[in-house]
Design an enzyme around this catalytic site. Structure first.
Site, PDB file in Angstrom:
ATOM      1  N   LYS A 133     -12.113   1.592 -14.806  1.00 36.28           N
ATOM      2  CA  LYS A 133     -12.579   0.266 -14.389  1.00 36.28           C
ATOM      3  C   LYS A 133     -13.065  -0.543 -15.594  1.00 36.28           C
ATOM      4  CE  LYS A 133     -11.784   0.623  -9.926  1.00 36.28           C
ATOM      5  NZ  LYS A 133     -10.795  -0.231  -9.255  1.00 36.28           N
ATOM      6  N   ASP A 177       4.259   3.096  -3.748  1.00 37.34           N
ATOM      7  CA  ASP A 177       3.339   3.777  -4.663  1.00 37.34           C
ATOM      8  C   ASP A 177       3.379   2.992  -5.966  1.00 37.34           C
ATOM      9  OD1 ASP A 177       2.036   5.324  -6.504  1.00 37.34           O
ATOM     10  OD2 ASP A 177       3.156   7.162  -6.095  1.00 37.34           O
ATOM     11  N   THR A 234     -16.550   0.848   2.820  1.00 31.17           N
ATOM     12  CA  THR A 234     -15.127   1.092   3.072  1.00 31.17           C
ATOM     13  C   THR A 234     -14.925   2.608   3.089  1.00 31.17           C
ATOM     14  OG1 THR A 234     -14.416   1.346   0.773  1.00 31.17           O
ATOM     15  CG2 THR A 234     -14.561  -0.919   1.600  1.00 31.17           C
ATOM     16  N   ASP A 278       0.863  -1.196   0.000  1.00 33.84           N
ATOM     17  CA  ASP A 278       0.000   0.000   0.000  1.00 33.84           C
ATOM     18  C   ASP A 278       0.891   1.235   0.000  1.00 33.84           C
ATOM     19  OD1 ASP A 278      -3.275   0.215   0.926  1.00 33.84           O
ATOM     20  OD2 ASP A 278      -2.104   2.066   0.855  1.00 33.84           O
ATOM     21  N   TYR A 309     -13.016   7.496 -13.372  1.00 35.63           N
ATOM     22  CA  TYR A 309     -13.108   6.248 -12.594  1.00 35.63           C
ATOM     23  C   TYR A 309     -13.794   5.156 -13.410  1.00 35.63           C
ATOM     24  CZ  TYR A 309     -14.166   3.133  -8.646  1.00 35.63           C
ATOM     25  OH  TYR A 309     -14.255   2.046  -7.794  1.00 35.63           O
TER      26      TYR A 309
HETATM   27  N1  LIG Z   1     -15.933   1.040  -1.769  1.00 36.33           N
HETATM   28  C1  LIG Z   1     -16.693   0.854  -2.824  1.00 36.33           C
HETATM   29  O1  LIG Z   1     -17.920   1.147  -2.808  1.00 36.33           O
HETATM   30  C2  LIG Z   1     -16.126   0.228  -4.073  1.00 36.33           C
HETATM   31  C3  LIG Z   1     -17.024  -0.177  -5.078  1.00 36.33           C
HETATM   32  C4  LIG Z   1     -16.524  -0.772  -6.229  1.00 36.33           C
HETATM   33  C5  LIG Z   1     -15.153  -0.977  -6.373  1.00 36.33           C
HETATM   34  N2  LIG Z   1     -14.303  -0.565  -5.383  1.00 36.33           N
HETATM   35  C6  LIG Z   1     -12.865  -0.827  -5.595  1.00 36.33           C
HETATM   36  O2  LIG Z   1     -12.390  -1.596  -4.508  1.00 36.33           O
HETATM   37  C7  LIG Z   1     -10.970  -1.423  -4.402  1.00 36.33           C
HETATM   38  C8  LIG Z   1     -10.611  -1.220  -2.931  1.00 36.33           C
HETATM   39  O3  LIG Z   1     -11.136   0.018  -2.497  1.00 36.33           O
HETATM   40  P1  LIG Z   1     -11.724   0.219  -1.036  1.00 36.33           P
HETATM   41  O4  LIG Z   1     -13.169   0.415  -1.173  1.00 36.33           O
HETATM   42  O5  LIG Z   1     -11.190  -0.840  -0.124  1.00 36.33           O
HETATM   43  O6  LIG Z   1     -11.117   1.664  -0.714  1.00 36.33           O
HETATM   44  P2  LIG Z   1      -9.903   2.106   0.233  1.00 36.33           P
HETATM   45  O7  LIG Z   1      -9.726   3.535  -0.081  1.00 36.33           O
HETATM   46  O8  LIG Z   1     -10.205   1.676   1.625  1.00 36.33           O
HETATM   47  O9  LIG Z   1      -8.665   1.239  -0.303  1.00 36.33           O
HETATM   48  C9  LIG Z   1      -7.873   1.585  -1.408  1.00 36.33           C
HETATM   49  C10 LIG Z   1      -6.417   1.399  -0.991  1.00 36.33           C
HETATM   50  O10 LIG Z   1      -5.584   1.606  -2.145  1.00 36.33           O
HETATM   51  C11 LIG Z   1      -4.434   2.294  -1.687  1.00 36.33           C
HETATM   52  N3  LIG Z   1      -3.794   3.026  -2.788  1.00 36.33           N
HETATM   53  C12 LIG Z   1      -4.290   4.109  -3.451  1.00 36.33           C
HETATM   54  N4  LIG Z   1      -3.386   4.556  -4.334  1.00 36.33           N
HETATM   55  C13 LIG Z   1      -2.311   3.751  -4.246  1.00 36.33           C
HETATM   56  C14 LIG Z   1      -1.046   3.737  -4.886  1.00 36.33           C
HETATM   57  N5  LIG Z   1      -0.698   4.645  -5.814  1.00 36.33           N
HETATM   58  N6  LIG Z   1      -0.149   2.758  -4.558  1.00 36.33           N
HETATM   59  C15 LIG Z   1      -0.470   1.829  -3.618  1.00 36.33           C
HETATM   60  N7  LIG Z   1      -1.652   1.821  -2.955  1.00 36.33           N
HETATM   61  C16 LIG Z   1      -2.553   2.765  -3.266  1.00 36.33           C
HETATM   62  C17 LIG Z   1      -4.963   3.255  -0.632  1.00 36.33           C
HETATM   63  O11 LIG Z   1      -3.930   3.752   0.225  1.00 36.33           O
HETATM   64  C18 LIG Z   1      -5.980   2.391   0.080  1.00 36.33           C
HETATM   65  O12 LIG Z   1      -5.421   1.724   1.191  1.00 36.33           O
HETATM   66  C19 LIG Z   1     -10.625  -0.236  -5.312  1.00 36.33           C
HETATM   67  O13 LIG Z   1     -10.043  -0.715  -6.513  1.00 36.33           O
HETATM   68  C20 LIG Z   1     -11.970   0.397  -5.588  1.00 36.33           C
HETATM   69  O14 LIG Z   1     -11.999   1.087  -6.805  1.00 36.33           O
HETATM   70  C21 LIG Z   1     -14.771   0.031  -4.237  1.00 36.33           C
END
Ligand SMILES: NC(=O)c1ccc[n+]([C@@H]2O[C@H](COP(=O)([O-])OP(=O)(O)OC[C@H]3O[C@@H](n4cnc5c(N)ncnc54)[C@H](O)[C@@H]3O)[C@@H](O)[C@H]2O)c1
Length: 249
Positions: A159, A64, A190, A38, A155
């Site tokens: 995706k 990153d 989340t 992360d 976004y």
């Molecule tokens: N929460 C929702 O409703 C939802 C719905 C559909 C899809 N998603 C997808 O689920 C996945 C997880 O998201 P989440 O909901 O757990 O959100 P989150 O924000 O809790 O987790 C995302 C994580 O990615 C890390 N991250 C961001 N940029 C980064 C980088 N450049 N390098 C390394 N790490 C990086 C962040 O620090 C974070 O810990 C994502 O791909 C998101 O698009 C989420």
């Protein structure tokens, strides 16, 4: 399932976030060693520490994933800490709540870099490991937004590209035991989801609730298992049935 996973090593990006942490935990419970990656190093370490206290071999990597050398240096670091990689789970993602008029090119590129380019580069860097694994797995986290349009175009487009990349990459692993699949979650509880959207989406979901990250991690765990070998190039929508009835208006 744990005995079928043997001495597998999973790299989970976004492991400090909601879904990434839930995924890292379930894969650890199934017997994989887990590299928790992360950009938020403290959060990655927190997940790795939780896994270790539960008896999982784990290490944290503050990376990153958009940086030019990230994939190749991560590969080397994971080899040193945990060994060769059998499972690459691309969970890290970002959402910028901007529309056509207020999405500048830097923001567009950043969303693409995290959500599509990084999974591509990581798969490229880990491909040899995956091919050599007893059964290799690439699992990408897309979104329901990528299956149709969405009000935040960068976004949604990122995706959609990831869904297509998932199907396209299976050609690179033709004739091997490596499968490439994606999950496409709906609204998930989340830090990424805003509270107003959570309320709205709960009311629009046939199961009466938005997803917990564990609901999605359970499907990822199936895709990670040897027994999922017949599933390849697919994207599984996990949304409590919301998309069947969905309308933005
Ligand atoms: N929460 C929702 O409703 C939802 C719905 C559909 C899809 N998603 C997808 O689920 C996945 C997880 O998201 P989440 O909901 O757990 O959100 P989150 O924000 O809790 O987790 C995302 C994580 O990615 C890390 N991250 C961001 N940029 C980064 C980088 N450049 N390098 C390394 N790490 C990086 C962040 O620090 C974070 O810990 C994502 O791909 C998101 O698009 C989420």
């Amino acid at each position: 399932m744990s005995s079928t996973l043997g001495s597998a090593v999973a790299v989970v990006t976004g492991a400090g976030g909601g879904l990434g942490a839930a995924t890292a935990k379930i894969l650890g419970d199934l017997g994989l060693a887990v590299a928790c990656v992360d950009i938020d190093e403290v959060a990655a370490q927190r997940t790795a520490d939780e896994l270790k206290s539960a008896g999982t071999e784990s290490a944290a990597f503050g990376v990153d994933i958009t940086s030019e050398s990230a994939a190749t240096s991560l590969l080397k670091a994971v080899h040193v800490e945990l060994g060769a990689v059998s499972h690459l789970v691309n969970i890290a993602g970002i959402l910028r709540r901007t529309h056509l008029a207020d999405t500048d090119v830097a923001s567009w590129r950043q969303v693409m870099d995290v959500n599509v380019t990084a999974p591509f580069l990581l798969t490229q860097a880990f491909a040899d490991d995956l091919r050599r694994a007893e059964f290799g797995r690439v699992i990408n986290c897309a979104s329901f937004a990528g299956t149709r349009g969405y009000e935040y175009p960068a976004y949604a487009a990122s995706k959609a590209a990831l869904i297509n990349l998932t199907s396209s990459l299976m050609f690179d692993f033709w004739g091997t035991s490596v499968t490439v699949n994606a999950v496409a979650p709906g609204a998930m509880d989340t830090p990424m989801l805003d509270r107003a959207a959570a309320e709205r989406m709960s009311a629009k979901t046939p199961t009466g609730r938005i997803l917990d990250p564990e609901d999605v991690a359970a499907v990822i765990a199936f895709l990670a298992a040897r027994s999922s070998r017949g599933v390849n190039g697919t994207t599984t929508v996990i949304d409590g049935g919301a998309s069947l009835l969905f309308s933005y208006k």
